[in-house]
Design an enzyme around this catalytic site. Structure first.
Site, mmCIF file in Angstrom:
data_model
loop_
_atom_site.group_PDB
_atom_site.id
_atom_site.type_symbol
_atom_site.label_atom_id
_atom_site.label_comp_id
_atom_site.label_asym_id
_atom_site.label_seq_id
_atom_site.Cartn_x
_atom_site.Cartn_y
_atom_site.Cartn_z
ATOM 1 N N LYS A 1 -13.532 3.396 -2.124
ATOM 2 C CA LYS A 1 -14.488 2.570 -1.389
ATOM 3 C C LYS A 1 -14.583 3.134 0.027
ATOM 4 O O LYS A 1 -13.568 3.468 0.638
ATOM 5 C CB LYS A 1 -14.024 1.122 -1.338
ATOM 6 C CG LYS A 1 -14.947 0.259 -0.482
ATOM 7 C CD LYS A 1 -14.632 -1.208 -0.575
ATOM 8 C CE LYS A 1 -15.575 -1.957 0.368
ATOM 9 N NZ LYS A 1 -15.943 -3.261 -0.148
ATOM 10 N N ASP B 1 0.863 -1.184 0.000
ATOM 11 C CA ASP B 1 0.000 0.000 0.000
ATOM 12 C C ASP B 1 0.903 1.239 0.000
ATOM 13 O O ASP B 1 1.915 1.267 0.695
ATOM 14 C CB ASP B 1 -0.869 0.046 1.270
ATOM 15 C CG ASP B 1 -1.774 -1.172 1.398
ATOM 16 O OD1 ASP B 1 -2.362 -1.588 0.379
ATOM 17 O OD2 ASP B 1 -1.889 -1.708 2.518
ATOM 18 N N ARG C 1 -1.324 -2.976 -4.102
ATOM 19 C CA ARG C 1 -2.635 -2.959 -3.456
ATOM 20 C C ARG C 1 -3.176 -1.520 -3.427
ATOM 21 O O ARG C 1 -3.275 -0.904 -4.468
ATOM 22 C CB ARG C 1 -2.501 -3.604 -2.059
ATOM 23 C CG ARG C 1 -3.791 -3.813 -1.332
ATOM 24 C CD ARG C 1 -4.779 -4.758 -2.013
ATOM 25 N NE ARG C 1 -5.864 -5.092 -1.130
ATOM 26 C CZ ARG C 1 -6.925 -5.830 -1.453
ATOM 27 N NH1 ARG C 1 -7.019 -6.369 -2.648
ATOM 28 N NH2 ARG C 1 -7.877 -6.079 -0.584
ATOM 29 N N ARG D 1 -12.914 0.947 -6.614
ATOM 30 C CA ARG D 1 -12.489 1.482 -5.312
ATOM 31 C C ARG D 1 -11.829 2.853 -5.413
ATOM 32 O O ARG D 1 -10.741 3.076 -4.878
ATOM 33 C CB ARG D 1 -11.520 0.510 -4.645
ATOM 34 C CG ARG D 1 -12.177 -0.778 -4.247
ATOM 35 C CD ARG D 1 -11.255 -1.594 -3.383
ATOM 36 N NE ARG D 1 -11.942 -2.764 -2.849
ATOM 37 C CZ ARG D 1 -11.382 -3.674 -2.081
ATOM 38 N NH1 ARG D 1 -10.114 -3.568 -1.758
ATOM 39 N NH2 ARG D 1 -12.075 -4.678 -1.610
#
Ligand SMILES: *[C@@H]1O[C@H](CO)[C@@H](O)[C@H](O)[C@H]1NC(C)=O
Length: 387
Positions: free
Chosen positions: A269, A184, A206, A266
């Site tokens: 999201k 991330d 990710r 997303r």
């Protein structure tokens, strides 16, 4: 004649901008707007340039207030070695070897059903530095110089009570983009007062930004470029699915003037118990969905541009106000201090969202202003190397 003079003028302006871009950063530029308006980062601490990845790691995580200048690329790839182990080719990878994204078996993702029927085990090899972010402590400013401040191969993690962090004008890139769970870029999870401004995020395995399940309180994401172009797409179409994930408890997130492009889901999201003010962002070239508002998510979306976005709002299981009409938008004044601005749509689906019961949650908080939706001004200003 007039045309010639104008052309010459803009050439001079461009030259000046290039020169300015090379100047060394010495302080945070501008002030945060919206929920994290109180962030001061390292405050008055003298700015310093780390000499190595290990010094950067130490300065980010220690308990000293700091202004840290990134004046070059800090490459963390290889600093923790590589891992080869069993991962999977999830059902979503319908184009193996041809632009799809395989997965690391993080938290049993490959075996607990998330990878979908038809998922098969494969060997994966990834760079270990990518899968965990650099720990960032309280009272830090992390600032890129011109267009030189790059973090390659490792993201940033502001968690476990860290407070008051400013991240400005850096590019985070190359976190095992070929793998779901490869890393991330920026994580907040149990924090407060985080301002991410004029940064760029690209080629991430990710999430590009994730607010984890803890209470991350006040966050402002402004003027950032989230560039989803990738040769490893979970949707097999050159676009990154795992954009922005906001599922914290008690999170207050302002998203203003961000340029979010070439994603396929997303983006963002929302869930948990997050109050989100999405204002004047540009969502561009999204083959899937922009907003996905799960249970508990509360969103006001106003003044945004949706250009070539297939599904601006996938589901609304929470509360969502999509600023549907000038007359309806007047309702915002009582809680946000201004009438909401209409969103703009080009070759995109519709947004919807007429919930208003949650708006009083904005009262008494620092709320970002809103302008008329304008694609050009957002695209030109967002990203790194521009301040
Ligand atoms: C951050 O700065 C504030 C204000 O100066 C101070 O009260 C706090 O202790 C600092 N936090 C850390 C972890 O140093």
């Amino acid at each position: 004649m007039k045309f010639t003079i104008l052309t010459l003028g803009s050439a001079i302006a461009a030259t000046n901008a290039a020169v300015l871009g090379e100047r060394a950063a010495s302080a945070v530029v501008g002030k945060p707007e919206g929920f994290a308006s109180g962030a001061t980062g390292g405050g008055g601490a003298a700015c310093q340039v780390p000499s190595s990845t290990s010094q950067l790691k130490t300065w980010l995580s220690d308990s000293t207030a700091r202004c840290i200048i990134l004046d070059k690329e800090f490459n963390f790839k290889g600093t923790e070695g590589t891992v080869t182990e069993t991962g999977c080719r999830p059902a979503s990878n319908k184009c193996p070897g041809n632009g799809g994204q395989d997965a690391i078996n993080h938290a049993s993702w490959c075996t607990n059903g998330n990878a979908g029927a038809g998922s098969i085990n494969i060997q994966v090899t990834y760079d270990k530095a990518g899968v965990s972010g650099l720990t960032v402590g309280s009272n830090k400013s992390i600032i890129g110089s011109g267009s030189k401040g790059v973090l390659r191969g490792k993201g940033l993690r502001i968690a476990n009570g860290a407070k008051n962090v400013i991240i400005q004008n850096i590019h985070i890139t190359d976190l095992n983009p070929q793998y779901i769970w490869g890393g991330d870029a920026i994580t907040v999870d149990g924090s407060d007062l985080v301002w991410v401004d004029h940064c760029k995020v690209s080629l991430i395995g990710r999430q590009m930004f994730v607010a984890g399940n803890g209470a991350s309180n006040r966050v402002t994401l402004s003027n950032n470029e989230f560039d989803g172009r990738s040769s490893w797409s979970a949707t097999c179409d050159g676009r990154h699915y795992w954009g922005i994930y906001l599922t914290g408890s008690q999170d207050l997130i302002t998203m203003k003037n961000n340029y979010i492009h070439h994603t396929s889901g997303r983006s963002p999201k929302i869930g948990g118990n997050s109050l989100v003010h999405a204002v004047n962002n540009m969502f561009h070239d999204n083959t899937g969905h922009a907003f996905d508002n799960d249970k508990g998510g509360m969103v006001v979306a106003e003044g945004n541009v949706f250009q070539n976005v297939k599904t601006p709002l996938l589901t609304n299981a929470g509360q969502f106000f999509g600023s549907p009409s000038t007359s309806a938008n007047a309702v915002c004044s009582a809680s946000l201090g201004h009438a909401c601005q209409l969103n703009a749509f080009g070759s995109s689906g519709s947004l919807g969202g007429t919930d208003t019961g949650f708006m009083s949650n904005f009262q008494g908080k620092s709320i970002a202003s809103a302008s008329t939706a304008n694609a050009g001004s957002i695209q030109n200003a967002a990203g790194f190397g521009k301040i």
